[in-house]
Design an enzyme around this catalytic site. Sequence first.
Site, PDB file in Angstrom:
ATOM      1  N   TYR A  51      38.386  27.854  50.451  1.00 43.79           N
ATOM      2  CA  TYR A  51      39.795  28.064  50.498  1.00 43.79           C
ATOM      3  C   TYR A  51      40.584  27.883  51.818  1.00 43.79           C
ATOM      4  CZ  TYR A  51      38.640  29.753  45.803  1.00 43.79           C
ATOM      5  OH  TYR A  51      38.110  29.889  44.283  1.00 43.79           O
ATOM      6  N   ASN A 236      51.860  37.392  35.038  1.00 46.33           N
ATOM      7  CA  ASN A 236      50.309  37.634  34.755  1.00 46.33           C
ATOM      8  C   ASN A 236      50.084  39.078  34.681  1.00 46.33           C
ATOM      9  OD1 ASN A 236      50.331  34.686  35.240  1.00 46.33           O
ATOM     10  ND2 ASN A 236      49.333  34.888  36.911  1.00 46.33           N
TER      11      ASN A 236
END
Length: 270
Positions: A51, A236
């Site tokens: 990442y 979320n």
Amino acid sequence: MTDYPTLTLNDNRALPQLGFGTWQIDDDKAADAVRTALDVGYQMVDTAAIYQNERGVGDGLKDASVFLQTKIWNESQGYDRTLKAADKCLDRLGRDHVDMLLIHWPCPGKDLYVETWKALIELRDLGKAKSIGVSNFRAEDLRRIIDETGVTPALNQIELHPSFQQRELRKLHEELGIITQSWSPLGQGGGMDNPAIKQIAEETGRPASAVILRWHLQHGLSTIPKASSRAHIEANFEALAFSLTDEQMGKIDDLDDKGGRMGPDPSDMD
């Protein structure tokens, strides 16, 4: 939150069930995103060497006492290379250990994942990783590393969302005592547009993303949704604030599609 849901790993450590994913968050934006997630209340953060944001994630965490996991990338597989790669991960994160270290992909063509797993066992024994697991491992990969080392991964992080539910692999995980952790839990956002999801969102008065994440949680899965904006991070997190009925769970279960994979097939990743 004292009632933050956790799952018990096979090494008896507690894994916060809902985590914050950082895939596709740039390094220079990762610190702010992580700080926002911590402020909202997340108690687990997921990153990976590939990442290229471990420095930002580490900066955002500083001395925060949350569950942190990262992953060894494919090109670093092999016993010695994995040991060195793990040290580089820790250096970028600014930590002397992580809570969970994973092998990112089995890369069956390289045939190095058993040696890589042996390195993770060593890193665990050295205290550099409190728990160890894998990501994207197939049934045959799991059985092989267990058979050849006697050590069962604490979790397997796999693509899992309403349109790709991986029921056979989840059943094997349960038999072996491995926690299933879902990546791309929202189907890369596409799941939120499904009419059944939209209907349940209306019924519950909750965001569609929270409905899907609640489905993961009620199935005993760990999940790591990625979000960049505070609004999405908070939406979320609402997954922890309500429950779905059996009927609603069943409607989402019915969305499974054998052709629903969105990411790479682990058999093809080397």
